[in-house]
Scaffold this active site. Structure first.
Site, PDB file in Angstrom:
ATOM      1  N   CYS A  51       1.033 -20.641  -3.156  1.00 44.80           N
ATOM      2  CA  CYS A  51       0.608 -21.074  -4.181  1.00 44.80           C
ATOM      3  C   CYS A  51       1.543 -21.274  -5.180  1.00 44.80           C
ATOM      4  CB  CYS A  51      -0.635 -20.022  -4.634  1.00 44.80           C
ATOM      5  SG  CYS A  51      -1.115 -20.551  -6.471  1.00 44.80           S
ATOM      6  N   GLY A  52       1.764 -22.489  -5.602  1.00 47.13           N
ATOM      7  CA  GLY A  52       2.979 -23.086  -6.286  1.00 47.13           C
ATOM      8  C   GLY A  52       2.769 -22.606  -7.766  1.00 47.13           C
ATOM      9  N   ASN A  53       1.580 -22.904  -8.336  1.00 41.76           N
ATOM     10  CA  ASN A  53       1.317 -22.296  -9.872  1.00 41.76           C
ATOM     11  C   ASN A  53       1.401 -20.908  -9.842  1.00 41.76           C
ATOM     12  OD1 ASN A  53       1.001 -24.797 -11.003  1.00 41.76           O
ATOM     13  ND2 ASN A  53      -1.102 -24.837 -10.506  1.00 41.76           N
ATOM     14  N   GLU A  84      -8.976 -27.091  -3.696  1.00 44.31           N
ATOM     15  CA  GLU A  84      -8.227 -26.363  -3.029  1.00 44.31           C
ATOM     16  C   GLU A  84      -9.272 -25.432  -1.986  1.00 44.31           C
ATOM     17  OE1 GLU A  84      -5.479 -23.723  -4.952  1.00 44.31           O
ATOM     18  OE2 GLU A  84      -5.653 -24.955  -6.716  1.00 44.31           O
ATOM     19  N   ARG A  85      -8.600 -25.000  -0.878  1.00 47.18           N
ATOM     20  CA  ARG A  85      -9.456 -24.409   0.070  1.00 47.18           C
ATOM     21  C   ARG A  85      -9.891 -23.136  -0.448  1.00 47.18           C
ATOM     22  NH1 ARG A  85      -5.259 -22.786   5.062  1.00 47.18           N
ATOM     23  NH2 ARG A  85      -3.563 -21.898   3.725  1.00 47.18           N
ATOM     24  N   GLN A  99      -7.112 -17.206  -8.299  1.00 46.44           N
ATOM     25  CA  GLN A  99      -6.513 -16.503  -7.267  1.00 46.44           C
ATOM     26  C   GLN A  99      -6.045 -15.162  -7.743  1.00 46.44           C
ATOM     27  OE1 GLN A  99      -5.135 -19.942  -7.241  1.00 46.44           O
ATOM     28  NE2 GLN A  99      -6.036 -20.701  -5.307  1.00 46.44           N
ATOM     29  N   ASN A 121      -4.776 -23.103 -13.880  1.00 45.36           N
ATOM     30  CA  ASN A 121      -5.205 -22.529 -12.793  1.00 45.36           C
ATOM     31  C   ASN A 121      -4.742 -21.142 -13.140  1.00 45.36           C
ATOM     32  OD1 ASN A 121      -3.470 -23.084  -9.249  1.00 45.36           O
ATOM     33  ND2 ASN A 121      -5.287 -22.079  -9.985  1.00 45.36           N
ATOM     34  N   CYS A 175      -2.766 -27.486  -9.123  1.00 47.49           N
ATOM     35  CA  CYS A 175      -2.439 -26.927  -7.709  1.00 47.49           C
ATOM     36  C   CYS A 175      -0.858 -27.304  -7.795  1.00 47.49           C
ATOM     37  CB  CYS A 175      -3.176 -27.553  -6.725  1.00 47.49           C
ATOM     38  SG  CYS A 175      -2.551 -26.747  -5.089  1.00 47.49           S
TER      39      CYS A 175
END
Length: 274
Positions: A73-75, A208-209, A44, A11, A217
């Site tokens: 966003c955890g990652n 993911e949106r 992102q 990611n 994710c």
């Protein structure tokens, strides 16, 4: 503008220091930077800002590739933590940050692993947000092609988790977009598809949106495990295998924060003219 390219289990992110640089990101600039053919390319954009609260270390902002801003966003949080340490923005190993919807504690370990205190999962439909009269462990969600039984939770961002028998043959390319934009989710939703291997091990894919299906994710892994524990099908410590790699999730249940541990990888540094 100076930036770093990083990834958490595939990611991928562009991370920008807005503490020592003056930067501004209109939607059209984000879209241009996110273009994998004409820009840098990323899932992102992560922006490190000075803290809004003197008791915290930084403020953490997240933008999807389509320019929309999200609150979790955890990652990205793991990469954020490694970035501020690598760039000398802090000498702490325990880092407190604010997001658009709350606070997070990040712990950088010696082996390039980062543990993130994701806070307590949010189940109240109006806080997710999700259109439902009351909390239920399972919701029936009807789409144009299939009626699904789903768990719905917020980890600072909304998640809809569906259990599948075979993750490789789940109809994610069709169901993902239908769930993401479903009318019961006013702010859209991240759609997770979970195959349970045993009570301590799942496989997961997430649509993911604003980004589509990604390699991993982090908040989606947290959401899937939280839903599985709430539904009584998972134990408190769970290995989550995503297309991009592995995360470890721990949650002791209601009243306790959820912890996510995984890698955060620095790829390269660069400079680009905005």
């Amino acid at each position: 503008m100076q930036f770093s390219k990083m990834h958490g289990l595939g990611n991928d992110f562009v991370v920008v220091d807005a503490v020592t640089q003056n930067v501004y990101f209109p939607t059209e600039v984000i879209k241009r930077l996110a273009d994998r053919n004409r820009g840098i390319g990323f899932d992102q954009l992560l922006v490190v800002e000075p803290p809004y609260d003197p008791d915290l270390d930084f403020h953490y902002r997240i933008f999807n590739a389509d320019g929309s801003e999200v609150s979790q966003c955890g990652n990205g949080a793991r990469c954020f933590a490694r970035f501020v340490v690598l760039k000398g923005l802090t000498d702490k190993k325990e880092i407190a940050v604010s997001t658009a919807k709350g606070k997070m504690m990040l712990r950088v370990k010696d082996d390039d692993m980062v543990c993130v205190n994701m806070g307590e999962p949010i189940w109240e439909p109006n806080k997710i947000p999700f259109n439902a009269n009351k909390f239920e462990k399972n919701y029936i969600i009807r789409t144009d092609i299939q009626t699904l039984l789903c768990g719905v939770v917020s980890m600072g961002n909304p998640h809809c988790v569906t259990q599948v028998e075979d993750i490789q043959h789940a109809n994610i390319e069709i169901l993902g977009p239908l769930l993401e934009s479903h009318e019961r989710f006013p702010e859209r939703v991240n759609a997770g598809f979970m195959q349970i291997i045993n009570r301590n091990h799942i496989k997961l894919r997430v649509y993911e949106r604003g980004a589509g299906e990604t390699q991993a994710c982090g908040s989606g892994a947290c959401a899937a495990v939280a839903v599985g524990i709430m539904q009584g099908v998972l134990d408190n410590n769970v290995q989550v295998d995503l297309p991009g790699g592995r995360l470890m999730i721990e949650w002791q249940g209601k009243g306790h924060p959820l912890y996510m541990t995984g890698e955060a990888t620095h790829i390269y540094d660069g400079v680009i003219r905005l």
